[in-house]
Scaffold this active site. Sequence first.
Site, mmCIF file in Angstrom:
data_model
loop_
_atom_site.group_PDB
_atom_site.id
_atom_site.type_symbol
_atom_site.label_atom_id
_atom_site.label_comp_id
_atom_site.label_asym_id
_atom_site.label_seq_id
_atom_site.Cartn_x
_atom_site.Cartn_y
_atom_site.Cartn_z
ATOM 1 N N ASP A 1 3.127 9.980 -1.414
ATOM 2 C CA ASP A 1 2.540 9.358 -0.227
ATOM 3 C C ASP A 1 3.378 9.777 0.975
ATOM 4 O O ASP A 1 4.364 10.508 0.838
ATOM 5 C CB ASP A 1 2.509 7.836 -0.386
ATOM 6 C CG ASP A 1 1.341 7.188 0.339
ATOM 7 O OD1 ASP A 1 0.997 7.640 1.459
ATOM 8 O OD2 ASP A 1 0.765 6.221 -0.190
ATOM 9 N N HIS B 1 -3.295 9.587 -3.084
ATOM 10 C CA HIS B 1 -4.595 8.966 -2.759
ATOM 11 C C HIS B 1 -5.342 9.744 -1.682
ATOM 12 O O HIS B 1 -4.745 10.242 -0.724
ATOM 13 C CB HIS B 1 -4.436 7.485 -2.412
ATOM 14 C CG HIS B 1 -3.826 7.159 -1.084
ATOM 15 N ND1 HIS B 1 -4.556 7.088 0.081
ATOM 16 C CD2 HIS B 1 -2.563 6.832 -0.731
ATOM 17 C CE1 HIS B 1 -3.782 6.739 1.082
ATOM 18 N NE2 HIS B 1 -2.552 6.585 0.623
ATOM 19 N N HIS C 1 -0.849 5.661 10.547
ATOM 20 C CA HIS C 1 -2.026 4.832 10.823
ATOM 21 C C HIS C 1 -2.491 4.965 12.273
ATOM 22 O O HIS C 1 -2.916 3.996 12.908
ATOM 23 C CB HIS C 1 -1.773 3.367 10.463
ATOM 24 C CG HIS C 1 -1.809 3.108 8.987
ATOM 25 N ND1 HIS C 1 -2.037 1.858 8.441
ATOM 26 C CD2 HIS C 1 -1.671 3.946 7.925
ATOM 27 C CE1 HIS C 1 -2.021 1.938 7.122
ATOM 28 N NE2 HIS C 1 -1.801 3.198 6.783
ATOM 29 N N ASP D 1 -2.099 10.685 6.143
ATOM 30 C CA ASP D 1 -1.896 9.561 5.234
ATOM 31 C C ASP D 1 -3.238 9.286 4.536
ATOM 32 O O ASP D 1 -4.111 8.669 5.126
ATOM 33 C CB ASP D 1 -1.433 8.331 6.005
ATOM 34 C CG ASP D 1 -1.233 7.099 5.143
ATOM 35 O OD1 ASP D 1 -1.328 7.207 3.912
ATOM 36 O OD2 ASP D 1 -0.988 6.024 5.717
ATOM 37 N N GLU E 1 -6.531 3.228 -2.229
ATOM 38 C CA GLU E 1 -5.132 2.807 -2.087
ATOM 39 C C GLU E 1 -4.957 1.905 -0.880
ATOM 40 O O GLU E 1 -4.211 0.911 -0.930
ATOM 41 C CB GLU E 1 -4.233 4.046 -1.949
ATOM 42 C CG GLU E 1 -2.733 3.753 -1.997
ATOM 43 C CD GLU E 1 -2.106 3.457 -0.645
ATOM 44 O OE1 GLU E 1 -0.912 3.092 -0.614
ATOM 45 O OE2 GLU E 1 -2.801 3.575 0.392
ATOM 46 N N GLU E 2 -5.642 2.229 0.214
ATOM 47 C CA GLU E 2 -5.460 1.494 1.464
ATOM 48 C C GLU E 2 -5.966 0.054 1.392
ATOM 49 O O GLU E 2 -5.666 -0.753 2.274
ATOM 50 C CB GLU E 2 -6.156 2.221 2.620
ATOM 51 C CG GLU E 2 -5.592 3.606 2.938
ATOM 52 C CD GLU E 2 -4.221 3.577 3.597
ATOM 53 O OE1 GLU E 2 -3.703 2.467 3.846
ATOM 54 O OE2 GLU E 2 -3.663 4.655 3.861
#
Length: 354
Positions: A234, A65, A321, A177, A211-212
């Site tokens: 991922d 993603h 994150h 990410d 995706e998130e």
Amino acid sequence: MRKTSEQFLQDLLAAPGPSGYEGPVRAVWKAEVENYADAVEVDVHGNVIAAYNADAQPRVMLAGHIDELGFQVIYIDDKGYLYFDTIGGFDMGIVPGRKVRIHTRKGPILGVLGKKPIHLMKGEERSRVPAKHDLWIDIGVADSAEAKELVEIGDPVTYDPNFEVLRGDLVVSRATDNKAGAWVVAEAMRRVVSAKKKCRAALFSVATVQEEVGLRGAKTSAYGVDPLVGIAVDVTWAMDHPGVDKRQVGECVLGGGPVINRGANINPVVFERLLAVAKKKKIPHQVMAEPGGTGTDANAIQLSRAGVAAGLISVPQRYMHTPVEVVSLKDLDNSAKLLAEFVLALDEKVCFTP
């Protein structure tokens, strides 16, 4: 890592792409895969699908993603301060005091994430994690009218680009990410196309969106590609830093190679073939247990149509994150190598029925 491949990674990381606003990073990924794919298209959802040897069997989908965490402007007050909501999951305790870019129709605008100074706080207020509405974005304007000349409600916001080499092959940046995963599936296709061994499978490398906020792009692209086997790439938590109890979360180290996941979300034949390829080609690798759903695009791929033989390759990452996510370039390279060798080992006789 090849210099041109590393530059591609840096270009991906520099381009903004919060969920629902992936346009700039999508353009970077698409321009790269057009150099070697037979065909590249963008679907109505915004996923980029690169195809190679599309008429062959089996059909293989690799998914990474391209969307990242971000913010979205929801209110502008009388003094021109911007208030926001979050796109994706944040640790609000580390949000204040960051430089950000508001991505407007007229171009990016610099801003800073502000909060009340600790000197003016009292008692429990000092140790409390701030709520979103206690923070704001300051763009240096005098009032609401000036702010609204520059920014509109709904404009997306990201942390400032900040790619740097930490030490050796370790790099630090916002949004590894999962632009790292998107890089891997593109690089895997490049290696398949340039390999001396003929590819007998149909390969679809996909840069998925949103995706998130719910694995949305993987759902729609997997339905459209209709693969027999689909592998998501991922990031995952590296457990090689203080404060981690490996008895609870398992073990994963930065630089230890790609993680081959094993569990209910993973087709057992896919797992065994990935493991066998890693051992045969002497690719450094790690195995992690995932008892249920993985919370990645592999979830959506596995459940597409009548079911897909799903796999998940994870790139070890520290500080997920946050604006300072750390990954190993060697892990990225080995992830791409593993996927390319997996695809090259397939033919029309392969069966993924457990």
